[in-house]
Write a protein that holds these residues in place. Structure first.
Motif, PDB file in Angstrom:
ATOM      1  N   ARG A 246       0.921  -1.140   0.006  1.00  0.00           N
ATOM      2  CA  ARG A 246      -0.129  -0.052   0.081  1.00  0.00           C
ATOM      3  C   ARG A 246       1.012   1.235   0.082  1.00  0.00           C
ATOM      4  O   ARG A 246       0.580   2.130  -0.748  1.00  0.00           O
ATOM      5  N   ASN A 247       1.896   1.157   0.987  1.00  0.00           N
ATOM      6  CA  ASN A 247       2.894   2.221   1.014  1.00  0.00           C
ATOM      7  C   ASN A 247       3.623   2.556  -0.505  1.00  0.00           C
ATOM      8  O   ASN A 247       3.442   3.702  -0.980  1.00  0.00           O
ATOM      9  N   ASP A 248       4.072   1.510  -1.116  1.00  0.00           N
ATOM     10  CA  ASP A 248       4.652   1.804  -2.443  1.00  0.00           C
ATOM     11  C   ASP A 248       3.424   2.359  -3.555  1.00  0.00           C
ATOM     12  O   ASP A 248       3.904   3.259  -4.278  1.00  0.00           O
ATOM     13  N   VAL A 249       2.303   1.616  -3.596  1.00  0.00           N
ATOM     14  CA  VAL A 249       1.229   2.130  -4.513  1.00  0.00           C
ATOM     15  C   VAL A 249       1.113   3.643  -4.348  1.00  0.00           C
ATOM     16  O   VAL A 249       0.935   4.404  -5.258  1.00  0.00           O
ATOM     17  N   ILE A 250       0.916   4.053  -3.111  1.00  0.00           N
ATOM     18  CA  ILE A 250       0.482   5.351  -3.019  1.00  0.00           C
ATOM     19  C   ILE A 250       1.839   6.361  -3.318  1.00  0.00           C
ATOM     20  O   ILE A 250       1.536   7.516  -3.712  1.00  0.00           O
ATOM     21  N   PHE A 251       2.919   5.853  -3.041  1.00  0.00           N
ATOM     22  CA  PHE A 251       4.031   6.685  -3.313  1.00  0.00           C
ATOM     23  C   PHE A 251       3.958   6.841  -4.859  1.00  0.00           C
ATOM     24  O   PHE A 251       4.415   7.844  -5.544  1.00  0.00           O
ATOM     25  N   GLU A 252       4.163   5.478  -5.720  1.00  0.00           N
ATOM     26  CA  GLU A 252       4.517   5.549  -6.993  1.00  0.00           C
ATOM     27  C   GLU A 252       3.384   6.065  -7.690  1.00  0.00           C
ATOM     28  O   GLU A 252       3.706   6.697  -8.940  1.00  0.00           O
ATOM     29  N   ASN A 253       2.140   5.945  -7.489  1.00  0.00           N
ATOM     30  CA  ASN A 253       0.970   6.257  -8.300  1.00  0.00           C
ATOM     31  C   ASN A 253       0.237   7.277  -7.922  1.00  0.00           C
ATOM     32  O   ASN A 253      -0.722   7.986  -8.916  1.00  0.00           O
ATOM     33  N   TYR A 254       0.365   7.804  -6.611  1.00  0.00           N
ATOM     34  CA  TYR A 254      -0.692   8.671  -6.122  1.00  0.00           C
ATOM     35  C   TYR A 254      -0.008   9.988  -5.574  1.00  0.00           C
ATOM     36  O   TYR A 254       0.106  11.197  -6.187  1.00  0.00           O
ATOM     37  N   GLN A 255       0.307   9.998  -4.608  1.00  0.00           N
ATOM     38  CA  GLN A 255       0.762  11.142  -3.640  1.00  0.00           C
ATOM     39  C   GLN A 255       2.288  11.408  -3.578  1.00  0.00           C
ATOM     40  O   GLN A 255       2.704  12.315  -3.398  1.00  0.00           O
ATOM     41  N   HIS A 256       3.028  10.272  -4.059  1.00  0.00           N
ATOM     42  CA  HIS A 256       4.502  10.580  -3.995  1.00  0.00           C
ATOM     43  C   HIS A 256       5.229  10.732  -2.781  1.00  0.00           C
ATOM     44  O   HIS A 256       6.119  11.393  -2.851  1.00  0.00           O
ATOM     45  N   ASN A 257       4.428  10.281  -1.691  1.00  0.00           N
ATOM     46  CA  ASN A 257       5.212  10.472  -0.323  1.00  0.00           C
ATOM     47  C   ASN A 257       4.762   9.093   0.333  1.00  0.00           C
ATOM     48  O   ASN A 257       3.926   8.346  -0.094  1.00  0.00           O
ATOM     49  N   ARG A 258       5.488   8.777   1.305  1.00  0.00           N
ATOM     50  CA  ARG A 258       5.554   7.665   2.071  1.00  0.00           C
ATOM     51  C   ARG A 258       5.351   7.778   3.470  1.00  0.00           C
ATOM     52  O   ARG A 258       5.419   8.974   4.113  1.00  0.00           O
ATOM     53  N   ASN A 259       4.539   6.441   4.246  1.00  0.00           N
ATOM     54  CA  ASN A 259       4.554   6.686   5.526  1.00  0.00           C
ATOM     55  C   ASN A 259       5.777   6.133   6.276  1.00  0.00           C
ATOM     56  O   ASN A 259       6.281   5.005   5.766  1.00  0.00           O
TER      57      ASN A 259
END
Length: 272
Positions: A246-259
């Motif tokens: 989930r962290n990778d998907v949000i980083f790569e495809n949407y918000q470009h930041n990580r938890n």
């Protein structure tokens, strides 16, 4: 100097490809892990966190705030639907999503506001900071999860703590007048989402300074609790493969930041 966003994204992408390619002659990879499966190997490039290296306490919190608030894409509330269908996709059924609290797999197309639908749960309740659903904390996918409409309503804006009566339709989840206790397999996820929010949203960008405290009944104050219980849940329910994906998907495809607390669980104790 901290690497550029493009450089960090390329590094993460390269690492993801390397991890995805099996060794010659090796056995086929196992099926994707469920949320209850913890893993040891992180799926990120540590260059992303270069400015936080060696720090503790408030300096670490501030450094992480700067890292996860730089070059970020914010989503509209309607765009969150597609992000959740991707980030919370059921690995055994790509046309479905895994629901928070119950762990149920439900059709991704069953999103909405009716009984039997799933909707967008704000793990950091919107009223705890009054941030609504404009672009910002109210649309930050790192704390938004697909949840059964009725279970979402049962949780409401309660703080998190232990105890209460079991929630109808959500075995293993409990609530009382001032708190909600999630099922064991989601306790750590929820803690790490709240830790993220308390670092990401620090009172700039026109929104409230979100902070964790050791209370319940926080109401409309920009606080969420109970911190001591969240710290216990973080230790009891380690980071899972589903959280990492989930962290990778949000980083790569949407918000470009990580938890950062998924990538570096040890940083929780360094700040709180």
């Amino acid at each position: 100097m901290r690497p550029t966003k493009a450089g960090r994204a390329l590094a993460v992408s390269t690492l993801s490809v390397a991890l995805a390619v099996p060794l010659l002659g090796a056995a086929a990879p196992a099926a994707p892990a469920t949320d209850a499966t913890s893993v040891d190997a992180p799926y990120f490039d540590d260059a992303y966190y270069a400015d936080a290296e060696g720090l503790t306490g408030e300096p670490l919190k501030q450094a992480l705030h700067e890292i996860i608030s730089t070059d970020v894409t914010t989503l509209s509330y309607s765009e969150v639907w597609d992000a959740l269908k991707d980030a919370d996709q059921d690995p055994a059924d790509p046309g479905s999503v895994i629901l928070l609290y119950t762990g149920e797999s439900r059709s991704a197309d069953a999103n909405g506001g009716n009984v039997g639908d799933w909707n967008r749960e704000h793990v950091w309740a919107k009223s705890h900071g009054d941030f609504g659903t404009s672009r910002g904390p109210g649309t930050d996918v790192h704390h938004l999860r697909p949840t059964d409409v009725q279970v979402n309503s049962s949780r409401g804006n309660l703080d998190f703590d232990e105890g209460g009566s079991e929630v109808s339709g959500a075995p293993g989840n409990y609530r009382d007048s001032d708190s909600f206790e999630p099922a064991d397999e989601f306790k750590g996820d929820i803690a790490r989402m709240l830790f993220y929010m308390a670092v990401r949203w620090e009172g700039d960008e026109g929104f409230a300074d979100l902070e964790l405290n050791d209370a319940t009944n926080n109401g409309s104050a920009p606080y969420h609790g109970r911190l001591s219980v969240l710290l216990e849940w973080h230790e009891q329910d380690p980071v899972s493969a589903a959280e990492q994906r989930r962290n990778d998907v949000i980083f790569e495809n949407y918000q470009h930041n990580r938890n950062p607390f998924i990538d570096h669980p040890e940083w929780v104790a360094e700040i709180w």
